[in-house]
Design a protein around this motif. Structure first.
Motif, mmCIF file in Angstrom:
data_model
loop_
_atom_site.group_PDB
_atom_site.id
_atom_site.type_symbol
_atom_site.label_atom_id
_atom_site.label_comp_id
_atom_site.label_asym_id
_atom_site.label_seq_id
_atom_site.Cartn_x
_atom_site.Cartn_y
_atom_site.Cartn_z
ATOM 1 N N ASP A 183 25.046 43.657 35.719
ATOM 2 C CA ASP A 183 25.078 42.262 35.285
ATOM 3 C C ASP A 183 24.218 41.344 36.151
ATOM 4 N N ILE A 196 25.271 32.048 45.348
ATOM 5 C CA ILE A 196 26.358 31.806 44.403
ATOM 6 C C ILE A 196 27.399 32.888 44.649
ATOM 7 N N GLU A 218 30.704 34.740 43.464
ATOM 8 C CA GLU A 218 31.585 34.946 42.309
ATOM 9 C C GLU A 218 32.997 35.290 42.764
ATOM 10 N N ALA A 219 33.128 36.236 43.716
ATOM 11 C CA ALA A 219 34.481 36.685 44.076
ATOM 12 C C ALA A 219 34.469 37.552 45.322
ATOM 13 N N GLU A 234 26.720 43.395 44.801
ATOM 14 C CA GLU A 234 28.032 43.820 45.264
ATOM 15 C C GLU A 234 27.877 44.366 46.673
ATOM 16 N N TRP A 275 24.506 40.691 39.407
ATOM 17 C CA TRP A 275 25.168 40.247 40.631
ATOM 18 C C TRP A 275 25.011 41.313 41.712
ATOM 19 N N ILE A 284 31.158 39.744 45.822
ATOM 20 C CA ILE A 284 30.271 39.677 44.680
ATOM 21 C C ILE A 284 29.518 38.351 44.753
ATOM 22 N N VAL A 285 28.188 38.426 44.896
ATOM 23 C CA VAL A 285 27.357 37.219 45.036
ATOM 24 C C VAL A 285 26.106 37.343 44.183
ATOM 25 N N GLN A 286 25.442 36.217 44.014
ATOM 26 C CA GLN A 286 24.146 36.203 43.365
ATOM 27 C C GLN A 286 23.238 35.302 44.192
ATOM 28 N N GLU A 343 36.448 40.795 45.781
ATOM 29 C CA GLU A 343 37.127 41.655 44.819
ATOM 30 C C GLU A 343 37.770 42.840 45.519
#
Length: 147
Positions: A101, A138, A140-141, A105, A103, A27-29, A143
Motif C-alpha cells: 500500500d 506521516i 499511521e500507527a 513498516e 507505507w 507504520i509511516v509514510q 501496530e
C-alpha cells in the motif's frame, strides 16, 4: 515541521491473547516531495515489555528503504538492497520495508505474551539530538500483530 520528533504508544498485555508471539511495528509514510531532515540523523526506536527492552536505529527515508545496501528482515525473509553504504547507514540497525500500500513498516521487535501477569508494552520512535528541522513524515500507527 519540527526539530524534536517523538512518537510513543503503550498497550497493556492483558488486552493481548496469552501464549502468543507478537511483532510490534511502526507504520509511516514519507512524503516524497515535501520531505526534509529525516535522513540527516538516525531515529532511535525502542520497545519495552515489562523489564525487557529492545533498542535500535532507523533512517526515515524512502531512499534508505529502497536503494541503499542494507540487509534486513521483512516478514521473515532476508532482503539485500543494492547500492553503497554511507557512514550514516553504518549507524542504522533497522530498515523499513515498503508495503504493497506504499507505507513503510519498521519492525521494532518481536515479543512473547505469556499472559501470566500484566505488563505494559511501550513503543517509541525518537530523534531529539539533531537541531535541524524535519518535515514530511506521516505516522499511521504503532501496530502489534500476532505472528
Amino acid at each position: 515541521m519540527t526539530s524534536w520528533l517523538e512518537v510513543e504508544g503503550k498497550i497493556n498485555t492483558r488486552i493481548l491473547s496469552p501464549n502468543t508471539m507478537y511483532r510490534a511495528c511502526l507504520i509511516v509514510q514519507v512524503a516524497h516531495h515535501r520531505t526534509y531532515g529525516l535522513d540527516v540523523e538516525p531515529c532511535e526506536v525502542s520497545i519495552e515489555v515489562g523489564e525487557l527492552c529492545s533498542r535500535g536505529t532507523v533512517i526515515l527515508s524512502h531512499d534508505a528503504c529502497t536503494k541503499r545496501s542494507l540487509e534486513h528482515v521483512c516478514d521473515g525473509n532476508k532482503v539485500k538492497i543494492g547500492g553503497s553504504r554511507s557512514r550514516l547507514e553504518d549507524m542504522v540497525s533497522r530498515v523499513g520495508c515498503e508495503r504493497k500500500d506504499g507505507w513503510l513498516e519498521i519492525a521494532l521487535s518481536d515479543f512473547y505474551n505469556e499472559g501470566l501477569c500484566e505488563k505494559e508494552v511501550k513503543m517509541s520512535l525518537r530523534e531529539v539530538n539533531g537541531v535541524h528541522l524535519k518535515g514530511g513524515l506521516i505516522v499511521e500507527a504503532l501496530e502489534i500483530r500476532p505472528l
